[in-house]
Design a protein around this motif. Structure first.
Motif, PDB file in Angstrom:
ATOM      1  N   LYS A   1      -1.226  10.250  -4.710  1.00 19.37           N
ATOM      2  CA  LYS A   1      -1.439   9.797  -3.339  1.00 19.37           C
ATOM      3  C   LYS A   1      -1.576  10.992  -2.405  1.00 19.37           C
ATOM      4  CE  LYS A   1       2.194   8.087  -1.403  1.00 19.37           C
ATOM      5  NZ  LYS A   1       3.253   7.167  -0.979  1.00 19.37           N
TER       6      LYS A   1
ATOM      7  N   TYR B   1       0.008   7.335   3.603  1.00 20.22           N
ATOM      8  CA  TYR B   1      -0.396   6.536   2.448  1.00 20.22           C
ATOM      9  C   TYR B   1      -1.840   6.088   2.602  1.00 20.22           C
ATOM     10  CZ  TYR B   1       0.703   2.419   5.376  1.00 20.22           C
ATOM     11  OH  TYR B   1       0.753   1.494   6.381  1.00 20.22           O
TER      12      TYR B   1
ATOM     13  N   THR C   1      -6.499   6.842   5.478  1.00 17.58           N
ATOM     14  CA  THR C   1      -5.086   7.196   5.414  1.00 17.58           C
ATOM     15  C   THR C   1      -4.354   6.629   6.621  1.00 17.58           C
ATOM     16  OG1 THR C   1      -5.440   9.298   6.559  1.00 17.58           O
ATOM     17  CG2 THR C   1      -5.578   9.320   4.151  1.00 17.58           C
TER      18      THR C   1
ATOM     19  N   ARG D   1      -4.968   3.225   2.495  1.00 20.92           N
ATOM     20  CA  ARG D   1      -5.229   1.836   2.864  1.00 20.92           C
ATOM     21  C   ARG D   1      -6.735   1.678   3.002  1.00 20.92           C
ATOM     22  NH1 ARG D   1      -1.545  -2.103   5.794  1.00 20.92           N
ATOM     23  NH2 ARG D   1      -2.773  -3.909   5.304  1.00 20.92           N
TER      24      ARG D   1
ATOM     25  N   ASN E   1       0.824  -1.218   0.000  1.00 21.45           N
ATOM     26  CA  ASN E   1       0.000   0.000   0.000  1.00 21.45           C
ATOM     27  C   ASN E   1       0.854   1.263   0.000  1.00 21.45           C
ATOM     28  OD1 ASN E   1      -2.934  -0.762   0.192  1.00 21.45           O
ATOM     29  ND2 ASN E   1      -2.112  -1.980   1.855  1.00 21.45           N
ATOM     30  N   GLU E   2       1.972   1.228   0.706  1.00 20.02           N
ATOM     31  CA  GLU E   2       2.853   2.392   0.786  1.00 20.02           C
ATOM     32  C   GLU E   2       3.411   2.799  -0.570  1.00 20.02           C
ATOM     33  OE1 GLU E   2       2.793  -0.314   2.695  1.00 20.02           O
ATOM     34  OE2 GLU E   2       3.727   0.045   4.637  1.00 20.02           O
ATOM     35  N   HIS E   3       3.368   1.883  -1.541  1.00 19.77           N
ATOM     36  CA  HIS E   3       3.941   2.129  -2.866  1.00 19.77           C
ATOM     37  C   HIS E   3       2.927   2.635  -3.891  1.00 19.77           C
ATOM     38  CE1 HIS E   3       6.704  -1.137  -1.199  1.00 19.77           C
ATOM     39  NE2 HIS E   3       7.343   0.011  -1.084  1.00 19.77           N
TER      40      HIS E   3
ATOM     41  N   THR F   1       1.126   5.251  -5.872  1.00 18.61           N
ATOM     42  CA  THR F   1       1.497   6.640  -6.170  1.00 18.61           C
ATOM     43  C   THR F   1       0.319   7.465  -6.680  1.00 18.61           C
ATOM     44  OG1 THR F   1       2.142   6.120  -8.454  1.00 18.61           O
ATOM     45  CG2 THR F   1       3.870   5.997  -6.747  1.00 18.61           C
TER      46      THR F   1
END
Length: 93
Positions: A38, A74, A65, A76, A17-19, A21
């Motif tokens: 994002k 990020y 978030t 989610r 999830n952190e990736h 963009t």
């Protein structure tokens, strides 16, 4: 305004999830289609009081978030308050 997130774009080699963009979305009540980074979507959810969700075959998960110390916020999904990875099941573009 609630939007349904329909697609995701990932950073090169990213798998979590952190990736994520960018996301594409659809406002089902107006038919408007859009795309946000994002950071723009985090701002929309956190500061503009917007809402977003992802749909599955028979489910709906809210997009929220995550703000971890020392990390960039990020996106989610959450179903019944429990984090899940429904954004990662969306098609990429």
């Amino acid at each position: 305004m609630a939007v349904r997130v329909t697609h995701r774009r990932m950073s090169p080699g990213g798998t979590r999830n952190e990736h994520i963009t960018n996301v594409k979305w659809l406002n089902e009540s107006t038919g408007k289609i859009g795309e946000n980074t994002k950071a723009q979507m985090v701002d929309y959810l956190d500061n503009q009081k917007g809402s977003a969700y992802v749909t599955g075959l028979q489910s709906r998960s809210e997009v929220g978030t995550v703000h971890s110390a020392g990390a960039v916020p990020y996106l989610r999904t959450f179903a019944n308050g429990v984090p899940n990875d429904n954004l990662l099941s969306l098609p990429t573009y």
